[in-house]
Structure formats: C-alpha cells, structure tokens
Design a protein around this motif. Structure first.
Motif, PDB file in Angstrom:
ATOM      1  N   VAL A 112       0.846  -1.185   0.000  1.00 57.22           N
ATOM      2  CA  VAL A 112       0.000   0.000   0.000  1.00 57.22           C
ATOM      3  C   VAL A 112       0.879   1.232   0.000  1.00 57.22           C
ATOM      4  CG1 VAL A 112      -1.759   1.302   1.251  1.00 57.22           C
ATOM      5  CG2 VAL A 112      -1.804  -1.204   1.263  1.00 57.22           C
ATOM      6  N   ALA A 113       0.580   2.135  -0.964  1.00 61.73           N
ATOM      7  CA  ALA A 113       1.312   3.395  -1.005  1.00 61.73           C
ATOM      8  C   ALA A 113       0.421   4.458  -1.603  1.00 61.73           C
ATOM      9  CB  ALA A 113       2.591   3.259  -1.824  1.00 61.73           C
ATOM     10  N   THR A 114       0.386   5.606  -1.000  1.00 54.07           N
ATOM     11  CA  THR A 114      -0.360   6.723  -1.580  1.00 54.07           C
ATOM     12  C   THR A 114       0.487   7.338  -2.679  1.00 54.07           C
ATOM     13  OG1 THR A 114       0.572   8.261   0.040  1.00 54.07           O
ATOM     14  CG2 THR A 114      -1.530   7.207   0.587  1.00 54.07           C
ATOM     15  N   CYS A 115      -0.192   7.822  -3.737  1.00 51.15           N
ATOM     16  CA  CYS A 115       0.490   8.310  -4.923  1.00 51.15           C
ATOM     17  C   CYS A 115      -0.094   9.678  -5.282  1.00 51.15           C
ATOM     18  CB  CYS A 115       0.265   7.319  -6.066  1.00 51.15           C
ATOM     19  SG  CYS A 115       1.612   7.227  -7.251  1.00 51.15           S
ATOM     20  N   THR A 116       0.702  10.706  -5.291  1.00 48.95           N
ATOM     21  CA  THR A 116       0.240  12.059  -5.567  1.00 48.95           C
ATOM     22  C   THR A 116       1.081  12.658  -6.673  1.00 48.95           C
ATOM     23  OG1 THR A 116      -0.383  12.323  -3.259  1.00 48.95           O
ATOM     24  CG2 THR A 116      -0.250  14.321  -4.594  1.00 48.95           C
ATOM     25  N   GLY A 117       0.405  13.047  -7.778  1.00 44.02           N
ATOM     26  CA  GLY A 117       1.110  13.649  -8.890  1.00 44.02           C
ATOM     27  C   GLY A 117       0.727  15.098  -9.070  1.00 44.02           C
ATOM     28  N   THR A 118       1.410  15.758 -10.010  1.00 45.70           N
ATOM     29  CA  THR A 118       1.069  17.142 -10.313  1.00 45.70           C
ATOM     30  C   THR A 118      -0.403  17.249 -10.690  1.00 45.70           C
ATOM     31  OG1 THR A 118       3.332  17.525 -11.060  1.00 45.70           O
ATOM     32  CG2 THR A 118       1.675  19.111 -11.760  1.00 45.70           C
TER      33      THR A 118
ATOM     34  N   PHE B 192       6.825  17.704 -14.076  1.00 45.37           N
ATOM     35  CA  PHE B 192       5.758  16.847 -13.557  1.00 45.37           C
ATOM     36  C   PHE B 192       6.360  16.003 -12.435  1.00 45.37           C
ATOM     37  CE2 PHE B 192       2.752  13.413 -13.270  1.00 45.37           C
ATOM     38  CZ  PHE B 192       1.522  14.014 -13.548  1.00 45.37           C
ATOM     39  N   THR B 193       5.702  16.001 -11.261  1.00 40.17           N
ATOM     40  CA  THR B 193       6.230  15.299 -10.091  1.00 40.17           C
ATOM     41  C   THR B 193       5.209  14.309  -9.557  1.00 40.17           C
ATOM     42  OG1 THR B 193       7.534  17.234  -9.472  1.00 40.17           O
ATOM     43  CG2 THR B 193       7.164  15.585  -7.764  1.00 40.17           C
ATOM     44  N   VAL B 194       5.715  13.147  -9.187  1.00 39.72           N
ATOM     45  CA  VAL B 194       4.891  12.146  -8.509  1.00 39.72           C
ATOM     46  C   VAL B 194       5.566  11.829  -7.175  1.00 39.72           C
ATOM     47  CG1 VAL B 194       3.900   9.832  -8.572  1.00 39.72           C
ATOM     48  CG2 VAL B 194       4.120  11.162 -10.679  1.00 39.72           C
ATOM     49  N   LYS B 195       4.805  11.899  -6.079  1.00 42.56           N
ATOM     50  CA  LYS B 195       5.316  11.571  -4.755  1.00 42.56           C
ATOM     51  C   LYS B 195       4.570  10.387  -4.193  1.00 42.56           C
ATOM     52  CE  LYS B 195       6.825  16.251  -3.613  1.00 42.56           C
ATOM     53  NZ  LYS B 195       6.736  17.376  -2.653  1.00 42.56           N
ATOM     54  N   ALA B 196       5.319   9.491  -3.543  1.00 41.98           N
ATOM     55  CA  ALA B 196       4.711   8.284  -2.968  1.00 41.98           C
ATOM     56  C   ALA B 196       5.074   8.193  -1.489  1.00 41.98           C
ATOM     57  CB  ALA B 196       5.199   7.040  -3.693  1.00 41.98           C
ATOM     58  N   ALA B 197       4.154   7.701  -0.675  1.00 43.26           N
ATOM     59  CA  ALA B 197       4.406   7.488   0.747  1.00 43.26           C
ATOM     60  C   ALA B 197       3.738   6.194   1.162  1.00 43.26           C
ATOM     61  CB  ALA B 197       3.873   8.652   1.571  1.00 43.26           C
ATOM     62  N   ASP B 198       4.480   5.376   1.935  1.00 49.06           N
ATOM     63  CA  ASP B 198       3.879   4.127   2.387  1.00 49.06           C
ATOM     64  C   ASP B 198       3.415   4.252   3.824  1.00 49.06           C
ATOM     65  OD1 ASP B 198       6.138   3.905   3.961  1.00 49.06           O
ATOM     66  OD2 ASP B 198       7.080   2.364   2.708  1.00 49.06           O
TER      67      ASP B 198
ATOM     68  N   ASN C  98       7.909   5.860   4.798  1.00 47.30           N
ATOM     69  CA  ASN C  98       8.909   6.050   3.759  1.00 47.30           C
ATOM     70  C   ASN C  98       8.302   6.810   2.594  1.00 47.30           C
ATOM     71  OD1 ASN C  98      11.166   4.492   4.875  1.00 47.30           O
ATOM     72  ND2 ASN C  98       9.759   2.759   4.676  1.00 47.30           N
ATOM     73  N   VAL C  99       9.073   7.645   1.982  1.00 45.51           N
ATOM     74  CA  VAL C  99       8.589   8.458   0.869  1.00 45.51           C
ATOM     75  C   VAL C  99       9.558   8.327  -0.294  1.00 45.51           C
ATOM     76  CG1 VAL C  99       7.389  10.107   2.343  1.00 45.51           C
ATOM     77  CG2 VAL C  99       9.781  10.513   1.732  1.00 45.51           C
ATOM     78  N   ALA C 100       9.025   8.582  -1.486  1.00 44.92           N
ATOM     79  CA  ALA C 100       9.834   8.597  -2.700  1.00 44.92           C
ATOM     80  C   ALA C 100       9.218   9.611  -3.646  1.00 44.92           C
ATOM     81  CB  ALA C 100       9.885   7.210  -3.339  1.00 44.92           C
ATOM     82  N   ASP C 101       9.992  10.088  -4.581  1.00 38.08           N
ATOM     83  CA  ASP C 101       9.444  10.981  -5.591  1.00 38.08           C
ATOM     84  C   ASP C 101      10.148  10.733  -6.921  1.00 38.08           C
ATOM     85  OD1 ASP C 101      11.696  13.074  -6.033  1.00 38.08           O
ATOM     86  OD2 ASP C 101      11.442  13.041  -3.846  1.00 38.08           O
ATOM     87  N   ARG C 102       9.461  11.117  -7.974  1.00 37.53           N
ATOM     88  CA  ARG C 102      10.023  10.984  -9.310  1.00 37.53           C
ATOM     89  C   ARG C 102       9.577  12.193 -10.126  1.00 37.53           C
ATOM     90  NH1 ARG C 102       9.590   5.680 -13.289  1.00 37.53           N
ATOM     91  NH2 ARG C 102      10.695   6.586 -15.075  1.00 37.53           N
ATOM     92  N   LYS C 103      10.471  12.679 -10.941  1.00 37.94           N
ATOM     93  CA  LYS C 103      10.177  13.873 -11.710  1.00 37.94           C
ATOM     94  C   LYS C 103      10.428  13.616 -13.192  1.00 37.94           C
ATOM     95  CE  LYS C 103      11.423  17.026  -7.950  1.00 37.94           C
ATOM     96  NZ  LYS C 103      12.326  18.127  -7.535  1.00 37.94           N
ATOM     97  N   ALA C 104       9.630  14.297 -14.025  1.00 30.23           N
ATOM     98  CA  ALA C 104       9.826  14.262 -15.475  1.00 30.23           C
ATOM     99  C   ALA C 104       9.620  15.679 -15.995  1.00 30.23           C
ATOM    100  CB  ALA C 104       8.856  13.304 -16.142  1.00 30.23           C
ATOM    101  N   THR C 105      10.401  16.041 -16.972  1.00 27.47           N
ATOM    102  CA  THR C 105      10.254  17.351 -17.600  1.00 27.47           C
ATOM    103  C   THR C 105       9.761  17.164 -19.036  1.00 27.47           C
ATOM    104  OG1 THR C 105      12.028  18.277 -16.250  1.00 27.47           O
ATOM    105  CG2 THR C 105      11.446  19.467 -18.251  1.00 27.47           C
ATOM    106  N   TYR C 106       8.659  17.842 -19.354  1.00 25.51           N
ATOM    107  CA  TYR C 106       8.159  17.772 -20.725  1.00 25.51           C
ATOM    108  C   TYR C 106       8.076  19.191 -21.296  1.00 25.51           C
ATOM    109  CZ  TYR C 106       3.486  18.979 -18.871  1.00 25.51           C
ATOM    110  OH  TYR C 106       2.423  19.596 -18.267  1.00 25.51           O
ATOM    111  N   GLN C 107       8.037  19.248 -22.647  1.00 28.16           N
ATOM    112  CA  GLN C 107       8.067  20.543 -23.335  1.00 28.16           C
ATOM    113  C   GLN C 107       6.796  20.717 -24.161  1.00 28.16           C
ATOM    114  OE1 GLN C 107      11.326  20.847 -26.051  1.00 28.16           O
ATOM    115  NE2 GLN C 107      11.138  23.073 -26.354  1.00 28.16           N
ATOM    116  N   VAL C 108       6.248  21.929 -24.100  1.00 33.99           N
ATOM    117  CA  VAL C 108       5.097  22.293 -24.936  1.00 33.99           C
ATOM    118  C   VAL C 108       5.575  23.336 -25.952  1.00 33.99           C
ATOM    119  CG1 VAL C 108       2.769  23.275 -24.999  1.00 33.99           C
ATOM    120  CG2 VAL C 108       3.465  21.811 -23.073  1.00 33.99           C
TER     121      VAL C 108
END
Length: 758
Positions: free
Chosen positions: A607-613, A630-636, A640-650
């Motif tokens: 089980v982990a909560t998932c929160t994105g932009t 764009f950021t996604v953060k996870a917490a169990d 414990n927490v983790a995050d992941r980021k991605a950069t996109y272009q418009v």
C-alpha cells in the motif's frame, strides 16, 4: 605542587617514578553492538545552549544539547574564583598541620555537604612540628592579605592566639643604635634579614634592648619566602618572626603612607595531625558504595609557609568544587569522589594516607583520578599539561584530550612529572594524571617524554607570599573546567551505545539520534560509518528516536542504569513509482490532449499513496509553451517516501515557409517566414535571437561565433495573413561563403536554415 628537591628554585628537572597506570574496564555491553567500557565512552555533543539542568523543562519545539555539552556549559569559573578567594584570602596560608589547613578542609567539606555529598575528614600523621606567625592589621588593608603568615622562631616567644599588637617601625639592619627610632619601645620592629647568624642575633638583641614588643626579620631583596632561623641568644620575652621579601616590600610601602599597626600571633604546633576531606556521592544503584565504578577529582589543601596558595593549590580546589556543584544536579550510576588532600607540600602525605585506606576491591573500582594542582595562572609562558609519573599517556590523559576536543581546545599536551598527589594513586595502580598550567619544556627530539621527561620553569609567584589572587586567571580556570571537568563529567555519566540499523540489518550512518530522558528532547549526535553513536547519559528512563529520510524509529522507556546499548531499526524500503506519461523529455504541441499515467507500489506493505502534479488519468497541462515539471510523490504506511520527476516541453505548432538550405546574394535581404498556428504576438522569439554564424558549405560545421542579426536593414518580426515574417539583411562581405541562420522561440524550440551566398 610539591617542590622538586636538589635543584635550583626556578628551574627543576622532573622526578622519575615507577609503577603501573592502566585503565580499568568495568563491564562491557553485548557483543551484538560492540563492547563499551564503563569509563571509555566518547559521546557526541550538540551546539552550545544556555545552562539547563537535567530536570529543567524543555522549551516548546526546542531541542537540548547532549549531556556533555550541557554540563560543560554550566561550569562557571567565577564560582571557582570565589572558592579560591575564600581559601587564599579569608583563610590565608594553609601550612600542613596548622588550624588553617583544617579550616580549608572544613570549608571544602561544608560545600560538598551542601551539594549532597557524604563528607569524611581524615586525620593522619603526626607531621613535623610547625612554628608559624599569623600577622594581621587592625588599621590597614594588607596587600595579599588580610592574613599574612611568617615563620615563628623558637628563639622568641610563642604568644598563642592572643598575640601582641603594636605600631611598626623600621630599623634597617639593626646593627647600631642609630638604626633604631627613638620611640622603639613597645613597637614592632622591622629589620633586614641577614643570612649571617651573628648579624641576625645582634639585630634582634638590639631591638629587645630598646623595648621592642616584637621583631620581624624580612628579606629586603629578591623574591624569597619567609626564612626559618634560630638565634644564638634567645629572646623569650618577645616574638621573633621571619618574613619574605614581599612582606618586607609591603610593610615598607605601608609605612611610607603613614602609621601602621600589626598584630602578631605566634604558635608552635608540636607534631600536629594533617587533614584530608573526602566527599562521596554514591551511585544511584549502590548507596552503600561497594560495587559502582569510582570517578575521582583531587586537589591539595595545604600551601607552603607564608604563601596564600591561591594558585598552588586553592585553584585546584576551586575547580573541583565547581565540578562537584554541577554534577550534583544529575543522578549518576558512577560513584563521584572529591578529594582535598593535606600535606602535599610535605611529600604527598595526605594523598598517600588516603590511598592506604583503600581496599583492593575499592582500588579496582576506580575509573581514574584527575588531580588538579596549579590550574589557572596568568603567567604567560604556562600552558595546560597532563603529566604522569612515567611520562606515558593513560586513560585519564586520553579522556582529557577527548574532552578538550569536544570543547574546541587544542592546547593540551602531556609528558612526565611526579611531585603531586597523582603519584600516590599511580603507585597503587589507579589511572591518574596531574593537570597543571606550567612552563614545561619537554625533551628535544628524538628523546621522548616516557624515558627522559623534561624540565620546567615555575611562575615567579610559586611558593611565595605573592601567590595571591593576582596569580589567578579566570579564563584559564574556565579552560581547565571545560577540559578536566568535561572529562570527569563524561566518565561520571553512563556510556550508552546507540545502534541504528536498516530493516535489512545494515548499519545506518549519519542517523541523527535524540533522547528524551524527562527533561525534553536533546540532540545526542549522529551515527558513524558503523551505524553507532556513543553518548553519555545520567541514570534515567529515556525515549530514543532517529529520523532518517522521513522514517522515524523509536525505542521508548529505555532504562539507563549503568552502561548499556540501545538498538533502533529503521525501515528504509521506499515505495516504487512507475511514470509512463509524461515521459522525461517528451514534447507536446500547444493545446494537444495528453493524459497523465503513473502508479506507486510498496514492495513490503503493498500500500502506497500516490500524488502527482495532476491525478493519474487526468489531462496534462499543455496550455502554455515552454518546459514543465511533472512530479509524482509516494508514501507508504511506514512513513517512507519517494518521488520521481519528469520534464516535458510544450511547443508551438511550427510550420516553416523556408527551406533548410537556400541560395542568396551577399548583401541582399532574405525573408524568413514561418507559422505558429495563429497569431501568438510578436514576443515569441527568445531573447538574444535570431543569430547567424559562419559554417562550411559542405559539412555545415560552424567556423566562427554566432552574431546577432539585428542591424540596419533587418526588420522587426511581423505577422500578416497567418504568417510571421522576419527580414534578414545579409552582409555584402559574406559573398562566396555559407551562413547558418538560427531562430529560437520562447517555447524552447530552435529552427535553422543555411544560405549559400554568392
């Protein structure tokens, strides 16, 4: 400090003494967390804080420092100075076997009782007969006074405490009638001391013949202590006393200001007893004093004849009493002893008498004895030394080095010297060291301290009537408190090893450890590379916590009743994040519909909560050109927490109305036309652009720097009929070459064309 014998008074070589100085271990903690000797903990300290007692309430949201730092912060040399003043000024010289030595012991004992120590006075001896004169004044402030001490010759009268009182007159050498004032009768006569017995005898006889009520023979020059002497012709009717050169100078100075009255009381103490005072604060779990490790601090009470002994050694007692005051606030599982020893100047008599009372079992309980003797002179060449009878470092010395490091003091050095009460402890196998501010000269390399020792030069006031409060430095006393007091406090507390391990049972380095032992949370430091932190704590029940990367591990209700270990396990398994859309580096056209896609998993709990932009499955923002994060953060559930980021272009919907390569004529204008899917305004070109640069015609490789295209003939960007138009004016001198034109937009995109110029 006891004088070295058979050497000049200022420059003395060190004595050599054999024996064993071994640090004793009193139990270890379990092998799972490593052995920790009861006296060998080395705790980390936090930043400075205001004085805080062990039971003081903590401020809201504030964190206290570790106990090492807290205790050292409470040491105040002003209190030490006050004790030194009482011993050296209010009591005055404390010659072994005199009532003043006993009075000094009772002052120390009274304070220790007020701090909760069990106090014992030890009588030992007898010692050699003492003949002393106490000199005071009813009408003058005596320099270095108010209690002077001089030698009372047995050739004169012993008045007892009743004494004689009279005005003082000066009679020079006293060898002729012309030396004496006409009104000598009934007066106390000061005369120059002479080393020749016949001259002394004549001077005193002449004074007695003229009706003097007392005689003072004092050194007129040099820097001398009171002399001891006899007369060939006794003067049983008047006291005859010997004064030091300082007494001579002080009396002459007072006489120059006007009439001076002195009171002289002479006493002979035949084979008196010496006095020690021992304060014991029993360990919490050992109220009868039979099993707990012993940490001891010592200093000597007595001074030499005539010397107030402010530095030698009221200073040592001043420091030990301040150590006792501060440590008395804490419940301890070590037994703390404070020793005031008499008779040090006579040959370590009191200290030897004390150690002779120790049983073998008692000696084995000693962690160490920190002996302070002359620990705060302002004499500039002096430095702080830790000296042992064999010249080798030992546990007590090393603990002082560790305390100095915690206090930020790097001036401590160690070498070899006996001559003080630490020798008595060393001789019976108790780790000990003398701590002293001294101008000590260690042997020159390649000699080392152990086999050869060094030499030393004493301060000018050493063993003189001028060893007064002027010979005391509060700043150096404070250093001694921080170093020696810090070492004593560190060893009086419990050694606690805190281990932080991961859920995979791996050591966790750099984990900040806090403990709340009832007074509020305090920072103990961080774990080392092995995942361990060594700290010191009093007898208490404590909650330990560490927070690493957002994960908090806690051990609650840990009983600290002696040296022990505490283990905390930190769950480090982080949740994983799968981010499908947007991918890092993705490019979207302005206004394009795109949907976020991601998920989070916890490999342990599932089980982990998932929160994105934006929520998973929701549209991405493509409403504005440029780069977006764009950021996604996870917490169990474990924290414990983790995050992941991605950069996109418009980017704009780009349409070029010019080819990638074209021909032109140098000096002519080249129209650059393009479309962006509509009118986006005229601020779409990035700052500093467009630019052009020379390139090779065959490979397109740049051969020079980019240059702005702004200048005469180049139009501003215009928009008409669904197109943007920028007129690039080429230079006539570019004929026969190729140029690359670069147009960069505010969406981060870059567009190129190359022109061959005729």
């Amino acid at each position: 400090m006891r004088s070295s014998l058979n050497h000049p008074p200022l420059l003395r070589r060190l004595t050599i003494a054999g024996g064993l100085a071994a640090a004793l271990a009193f139990g270890t903690v379990s092998a799972a967390v490593g052995g920790v000797q009861a006296q060998g903990a080395s705790g980390a300290s936090g930043a400075s804080s205001a004085d805080v007692s062990a039971d003081a309430p903590a401020a809201k949201n504030a964190s206290l420092t570790g106990y090492d730092r807290e205790i050292v912060d409470q040491f105040d040399s002003a209190n030490s100075v006050s004790h030194i003043r009482h011993l050296a000024v209010d009591i005055g010289p404390r010659l072994n076997g005199t009532p003043q030595e006993r009075e000094g012991a009772e002052y120390i004992g009274g304070l220790l009782k007020s701090y909760g120590f069990e106090v014992t006075y030890q009588q030992w001896g007898p010692v050699s007969t003492k003949q002393v004169a106490k000199v005071t004044s009813p009408n003058a402030d005596l320099p270095g006074g108010p209690n002077w001490q001089m030698y009372a010759s047995a050739s004169g009268k012993f008045t007892g405490d009743a004494g004689v009182e009279g005005r003082v007159v000066y009679a020079g050498t006293g060898q002729s009638a012309a030396d004496f004032p006409a009104d000598t009768a009934g007066k106390i006569v000061l005369m120059d001391y002479n080393s020749t017995a016949s001259i002394r005898n004549t001077a005193v006889a002449n004074a007695a013949d003229r009706g003097a009520s007392a005689v003072i023979l004092a050194y007129p020059t040099g820097n001398s202590a009171p002399p001891s002497f006899t007369l060939t012709t006794s003067q049983p009717g008047i006291p005859v006393i010997g004064g030091g050169s300082a007494h001579y100078t002080w009396i002459r100075g007072l006489l120059d200001k006007g009439p001076l009255t002195l009171r002289i009381a002479t006493n002979q103490y035949a084979n008196p007893m010496g006095t020690n005072v021992i304060g014991i604060r029993h360990a919490v779990g050992d109220p009868t004093g039979t099993t707990a490790p012993i940490v001891m601090v010592g200093a000597h009470i007595d001074s030499v004849l005539g010397a107030p002994g402010a530095h030698d050694d009221a200073s040592g007692n001043g420091v030990s009493l301040e150590v006792a005051r501060v440590l008395s606030q804490y419940p301890l599982d070590k037994e703390l002893r404070i020793g005031g020893f008499g008779g040090e100047e006579g040959g370590l008599l009191g200290a030897r008498a004390y150690v002779n009372t120790l049983t073998a079992a008692e000696k084995a309980r000693f962690v160490g004895e920190w002996q302070m003797d002359m620990v705060g002179t302002p004499y500039e060449p002096a430095r702080l030394w830790a000296l042992t009878p064999n010249g080798k470092s030992n546990f007590v010395v090393q603990e002082a080095y560790d305390a100095a490091a915690r206090a930020g003091f790097d001036g401590l050095r160690n070498c070899r010297l006996g001559q003080s009460d630490h020798q008595a402890f060393y001789d019976v196998g108790i780790p000990s060291s003398l701590f002293i501010w001294l101008d000590y000269r260690p042997p020159a390399p390649p000699a080392v301290c152990g086999p050869t020792g060094g030499t030393y030069v004493t301060e000018p006031e050493y063993h003189k009537p001028t060893d007064t409060m002027d010979n005391i430095s509060p700043e150096r006393l404070q250093i001694t408190l921080d170093v020696v007091g810090g070492a004593v406090a560190h060893n009086a507390l419990n050694a606690v090893t805190v281990s932080a391990t991961s859920d995979a049972d791996q050591p966790v380095a750099g984990a900040p450890v806090r403990a709340d032992c009832g007074s509020g949370p305090r920072d103990l430091g961080t774990t080392g590379a092995d995942g361990r932190l060594q700290a010191v704590l009093p007898h208490a029940t404590c909650d330990f916590t560490t927070t690493v990367e957002g994960r908090t591990a806690t051990e609650r209700g840990v009983s600290i009743a002696g040296d022990r270990a505490v283990k905390m396990t930190v769950d480090f398994t982080k949740p994983t994040i799968s981010l499908t859309t947007p991918a890092d580096g993705a490019v979207f056209t302005l206004g394009t519909a795109a949907t976020a896609s991601y998920r989070c998993d916890d490999n342990l709990s599932g089980v982990a909560t998932c929160t994105g932009t934006v929520p998973d499955g929701s549209p991405l923002d493509t409403s504005a050109v440029g780069f977006h994060e764009f950021t996604v953060k996870a917490a169990d559930n474990a924290g414990n927490v983790a995050d992941r980021k991605a950069t996109y272009q418009v980017v704009y919907p780009w349409q070029a109305y010019f080819p990638e390569t074209m021909d032109g004529k140098a000096g002519s204008a080249v129209p650059i036309k393009f479309g962006l899917g509509g009118d986006r305004g005229t601020d779409v070109i990035a700052s500093g652009y467009p630019v052009s640069r020379p390139v090779t015609c065959d490979t397109g490789k740049a051969t020079g720097p980019a240059e702005p295209t702004s200048g005469p003939g180049n139009s501003k960007l215009g928009y008409d009929d669904g197109q943007y138009n920028y007129v690039w004016k080429t230079d006539r001198g570019w004929g026969g070459s190729c140029r690359q034109f670069e147009l960069k937009l505010d969406d981060g995109s870059s567009h190129l064309t190359t022109i061959r110029l005729k």
